[in-house]
Enzyme design. Structure first.
Site, PDB file in Angstrom:
ATOM      1  CB  CYS A  68      -0.879   0.131   1.160  1.00 50.84           C
ATOM      2  SG  CYS A  68      -1.645   1.114   1.716  1.00 50.84           S
ATOM      3  CB  CYS A  71       0.846   1.998   4.094  1.00 55.24           C
ATOM      4  SG  CYS A  71      -1.117   1.250   3.988  1.00 55.24           S
TER       5      CYS A  71
END
Ligand code: ZN
Length: 148
Positions: A68, A71
């Site tokens: 991600c 993230c």
């Protein structure tokens, strides 16, 4: 004097100590590792349950995954927020690929998602990458503290 229950991220022992001592770099009574490092704790399901259920501090959890992008962008901000929010709040990271049971338990639909726990219960959540100041300000306001 108020007693704090601080979970050791290394051996999961619950350490009981006066809150006034939290700023003095307390070490775990079982394994000797520092209890509060000013950095997020990487939590598997067992450590997560211990932190949220047995610790006396609120816990701010970053649900993330290695694939991600947002993230990864938020990770340094989350780490910097830990240095500021401890010892009031414990910060932990849950890798949703390593702990899919936790992602399912809390119905994580998008990542990164931050969930703030206090007294073993979810008190607030927020999705999307945030900067350091927003993480700190949001956490404090959800805990009923004025921004500093
Ligand atoms: Zn320990």
């Amino acid at each position: 004097m108020t007693e704090a229950h601080i979970v050791c991220a290394n051996c999961r022992a619950v350490n009981r100590l006066p809150e006034a001592r939290l700023a003095d770099g307390p070490k775990c009574g079982r394994c000797g590792k520092p209890l509060l490092t000013g950095a997020p704790v990487a939590a598997d399901t067992a450590l997560f349950d211990r932190l949220v259920m047995s610790g006396s501090q609120p816990v701010l959890v970053d649900f993330w995954a290695s694939w991600c992008g947002p993230c990864k962008i938020m990770a340094p901000a989350f780490a910097a927020a830990a240095a500021e929010l401890e010892p009031l709040v414990r910060l932990a990271k849950v890798d949703t690929e390593q702990a899919p049971d936790l992602a399912a338990r809390y119905a994580i639909r998008s990542i990164p998602t931050l969930i703030l726990f206090a007294g073993g219960k979810e008190v607030a959540r927020r999705s999307g990458a945030l900067d350091r100041a927003t993480i700190i300000g949001w956490t404090r306001s959800m805990l009923g503290q004025r921004p500093q």
